[in-house]
Write a protein that holds these residues in place. Structure first.
Motif, mmCIF file in Angstrom:
data_model
loop_
_atom_site.group_PDB
_atom_site.id
_atom_site.type_symbol
_atom_site.label_atom_id
_atom_site.label_comp_id
_atom_site.label_asym_id
_atom_site.label_seq_id
_atom_site.Cartn_x
_atom_site.Cartn_y
_atom_site.Cartn_z
ATOM 1 N N ILE A 56 0.971 -1.107 0.210
ATOM 2 C CA ILE A 56 0.282 -0.011 0.005
ATOM 3 C C ILE A 56 1.054 1.229 0.092
ATOM 4 O O ILE A 56 0.700 1.956 -0.794
ATOM 5 C CB ILE A 56 -1.140 0.105 1.278
ATOM 6 C CG1 ILE A 56 -1.826 -1.028 0.912
ATOM 7 C CG2 ILE A 56 -1.634 1.345 1.333
ATOM 8 C CD1 ILE A 56 -2.640 -1.424 2.149
ATOM 9 N N VAL B 256 -2.681 -2.039 -6.599
ATOM 10 C CA VAL B 256 -2.049 -2.577 -5.000
ATOM 11 C C VAL B 256 -2.466 -3.885 -4.848
ATOM 12 O O VAL B 256 -1.708 -4.910 -4.314
ATOM 13 C CB VAL B 256 -2.762 -1.686 -3.888
ATOM 14 C CG1 VAL B 256 -2.384 -2.021 -2.489
ATOM 15 C CG2 VAL B 256 -1.999 -0.174 -3.969
ATOM 16 N N ASP C 197 -0.028 -6.178 -6.499
ATOM 17 C CA ASP C 197 1.031 -6.462 -5.577
ATOM 18 C C ASP C 197 0.977 -7.534 -4.386
ATOM 19 O O ASP C 197 1.731 -8.071 -4.078
ATOM 20 C CB ASP C 197 1.409 -5.049 -4.983
ATOM 21 C CG ASP C 197 2.057 -4.078 -6.015
ATOM 22 O OD1 ASP C 197 2.663 -4.840 -7.016
ATOM 23 O OD2 ASP C 197 2.116 -2.981 -5.963
#
Lengths: 265, 295
Positions: A57, A204, A207
Motif C-alpha cells: 500500500i 495494489v 502487488d
C-alpha cells in the motif's frame, strides 16, 4: 490560438499551486530519507518486519530504501498519483467546463469549428502537463541529488519521468474522452478520478496477490514502476505501445464524440 | 427577396421529451422577424439548432444559403447571438470578455465596443462575477453586436433589462436594421414583437401554427366585437362560423370575428342593442386565439 491562451491563463493559478505541491512533496519526502538514513539503523531491516500488505500500500515493494534512488522510487509513487490526478481532472474539466459553466452558448457560436476548439484545448492541457512534468523532473534532480552521495541517479530519474509523462497523457486522454462522450458535464471529472482510483487500488491488489498478475495490463499504475524502470531496466515496450495506442484511441474518441453530440445548453 | 434563414421541416426530439416538430419558415433579408410562443414551445431549441449547438433529428436549415451544420464556422462569422440566459467566464473583466469575443472575428472591433458600451451604459472595468442580471444582459448585447453581424439572433433579449435600457436596445436594433441587418427575434412578450417586427412565426408545443405579417394578423383577419343588448340573449345567439373567444355575460357579449362582416352585422341588427364596439384586436388576443382554438 486565442482559445489556447485563454485556457493557459485560466489554468495558470492551478498549475502554480500544483507545482508548489510537487516541490513540497519532493522536499519533505527526501528530508525524511535524510532523517532515517542518519539514524544508523538499516531501513531495509525495518521494512523486512513490515507486513507485505502494508508495504504494497505504501509502495515500498522491493526497493532498496538505503539508497537515495531507492527512496526516490518510493517517492515516485506519490508523484505519479499527484500527476495523474492532475492530468485526469484537467482533461475532463477543460472539455466539460464550457457546458458546466454554461458558457457554451458563447464559445460555440463563434466562427470556429468544434474540432479546432478541441485542438486548442488539448494543446493547452498538453502544455500544462509538460510543465507539470518538467517541474517534477527538475525538483527531483535538484533535491534527490542533495542526498545521493555520488550515486548517479539523474538518468534513473529522467527515465521515470518519461513513464510519468506517458501516464499523465493516458489519464488526460481518459478525462477528455469521458468529457466528450458524457452529456452530463458535472460527472466527467468525478468519473475520471473514479477510474484512476479504481486502477490504483487494482495495482495494489496485484502487488498483494500474484495470482491476478495478468490484470496488470489494465492498470496504468503497473506500466512503468520504478523498480522495473530504474537501474537499467528501461520502459517495457509492450506497455509503451499499449499506452500510446490507448492515448491515440482516446483522443480520437474525444474528437469524434464531441463533434457529433448535442451540447448541453 | 433573398432568404437569410431557410428552415426546412426541422425536427428535434430529445428521447421522451418533445422538442420541435416539422418546423418550416423563412426569414427574408433585411426584415425583423418575430418568433413567438410561450415558454417551452421550442423557440430556443429552434435557435440552438440553427447555431449547430444541437443537431436536428431530421430536416435541415440554411443560413445565407448554406447548410447551418456543414458550414457552421463560416456562417457564424456574420451571426450575432444573444442567448436567453447569459453566462460568461466569471473571473474575467467585461472588457477582457469583449476583447476575447472580438478576437474570433477578423476585424478591429475596439471602436464599436466603446460605442455600444456607451449606448448601453455598461461599465467595462467590472468583473463579470459582480454584474447583476441586467448588466450581464448588456454584456450579451454588446458581445452579440460588436462585430456588426449581418444576422442578429436574439432569444428573449429583454428579460432583465429595465424599460429605459429596453428602449435603448430597441433603438440600437432599429439602427442595425436600417444598416441592412436581418433580425430573428424570439420572445413571449407580444408588445415588443408587435412594435419591432415585420413578420412573425407563432410556435406552439413544438409546431408552427402560423407565419404571418404583423399587419395581416392585426388588421385584415380579426375584429373584436363587444355588444350591449337591451334584453338578455340566448348564449348561443352569436355562435356562428368565424366567431371565437365568445363570452356572454348577461346583456354583454364579446367575441373575435373572422370572415364576412355582413353576416355578423345582420345578426346584430336583429336584436335591440344598447351599444356596440368594433375594434382591431391587439396581438395578445390574436395570440390567445391561436392557443385557445387548438387547445
Amino acid at each position: 490560438m486565442n482559445i489556447y491562451w485563454k485556457e493557459m491563463k485560466t489554468y495558470r493559478k492551478s498549475l502554480i499551486f500544483w507545482s508548489i505541491g510537487i516541490l513540497l512533496m519532493v522536499v519533505s519526502g527526501m528530508s525524511k530519507y535524510a532523517g532515517l538514513s542518519s539514524s544508523g539503523q538499516s531501513m531495509n531491516d525495518l521494512m523486512a518486519d513490515m507486513p507485505k500488505a502494508l508495504k504494497a500500500i505504501v509502495g515500498v515493494g522491493d526497493l532498496d530504501l538505503n539508497s537515495a534512488s531507492g527512496y526516490y522510487g518510493l517517492l515516485y509513487l506519490y508523484l505519479l498519483l499527484m500527476a495523474t490526478i492532475h492530468a485526469a481532472m484537467l482533461g475532463a474539466n477543460i472539455i466539460s467546463k464550457e457546458e458546466r459553466d454554461k458558457t457554451s452558448e458563447f464559445l460555440f457560436v463563434k466562427p470556429v469549428s468544434r474540432n479546432s476548439i478541441i485542438t486548442s484545448k488539448l494543446l493547452a492541457a498538453l502544455t500544462n502537463i509538460v510543465i507539470f512534468n518538467l517541474v517534477t523532473l527538475i525538483s527531483s534532480i535538484l533535491i534527490v541529488g542533495q542526498y545521493s552521495k555520488g550515486e548517479a541517479i539523474n538518468g534513473d530519474i529522467a527515465i521515470t519521468m518519461v513513464g510519468l509523462f506517458l501516464s499523465q497523457l493516458l489519464f488526460m486522454s481518459i478525462g477528455t474522452g469521458i468529457a466528450a462522450v458524457k452529456r452530463k458535464p458535472k460527472t466527467a471529472g468525478s468519473l475520471s478520478t473514479g477510474i484512476l482510483l479504481l486502477t490504483f487500488i487494482l495495482s495494489v491488489a496485484i502487488d498483494l496477490n500474484e495470482q491476478i498478475e495478468g490484470l496488470k495490463y489494465i492498470t496504468p499504475f503497473k506500466y512503468f514502476e520504478p523498480k522495473n524502470v530504474m537501474y537499467g531496466g528501461g520502459l517495457d515496450p509492450v506497455f509503451v505501445v499499449l499506452s500510446v495506442g490507448m492515448i491515440v484511441a482516446l483522443f480520437f474518441v474525444t474528437y469524434v464524440f464531441f463533434k457529433k453530440r448535442d451540447l448541453n445548453v | 427577396m433573398k432568404n437569410v434563414i431557410e428552415i426546412d421541416h426541422l425536427t428535434k426530439t430529445y428521447g421522451k421529451a418533445r422538442g420541435i416538430t416539422n418546423i418550416s419558415f423563412n426569414v427574408e433579408e433585411g426584415e425583423i422577424f418575430g418568433f413567438i410562443g410561450p415558454n417551452g414551445a421550442g423557440k430556443s431549441t429552434t435557435i440552438r439548432t440553427l447555431l449547430s449547438l444541437i443537431y436536428p433529428t431530421s430536416g435541415s436549415a440554411k443560413i445565407f444559403g448554406k447548410d447551418c451544420i456543414e458550414f457552421a464556422p463560416e456562417i457564424k462569422k456574420e451571426i450575432g447571438y444573444l442567448p436567453s440566459e447569459v453566462f460568461y467566464y466569471d473571473n474575467m473583466k467585461v472588457i477582457e470578455l469583449l476583447k476575447y469575443s472580438a478576437s474570433f472575428y477578423k476585424k478591429d472591433c475596439t471602436k464599436r465596443i466603446k460605442e455600444l458600451a456607451e449606448i448601453m451604459d455598461l461599465d467595462l472595468t467590472k468583473k463579470i462575477d459582480d454584474l447583476s442580471l441586467g448588466n450581464k444582459k448588456k454584456v450579451g448585447i454588446v458581445q452579440g453586436l460588436l462585430h456588426e453581424p449581418k444576422l442578429i439572433i436574439l432569444d428573449e433579449p429583454t428579460s432583465g433589462l429595465d424599460p429605459l435600457m429596453q428602449q435603448r436596445f430597441f433603438e440600437l436594433l432599429e439602427a442595425e436594421h436600417k444598416k441592412g441587418a436581418t433580425v430573428l427575434f424570439s420572445s413571449h412578450i407580444l408588445t415588443e414583437v408587435q412594435r419591432l417586427c415585420d413578420r412573425v412565426a407563432i410556435i406552439k408545443e413544438g409546431e408552427i401554427v402560423a407565419v404571418e405579417k404583423i399587419s395581416t394578423l392585426q388588421e385584415n383577419n380579426y375584429k373584436k366585437f363587444k355588444i350591449h343588448t337591451k334584453a338578455n340573449l340566448d348564449a348561443d345567439y352569436f355562435n356562428l362560423a368565424g366567431v371565437s373567444n365568445l363570452v356572454v355575460n348577461n346583456d354583454t357579449v364579446s367575441f373575435l370575428f373572422r370572415g364576412n362582416l355582413n353576416s355578423v352585422m345582420k345578426k346584430i341588427s336583429d336584436v335591440e342593442i344598447a351599444n356596440v364596439w368594433i375594434d382591431e384586436p391587439d396581438l395578445e388576443e390574436i395570440f390567445m386565439h391561436y392557443y385557445v382554438k387548438e387547445a
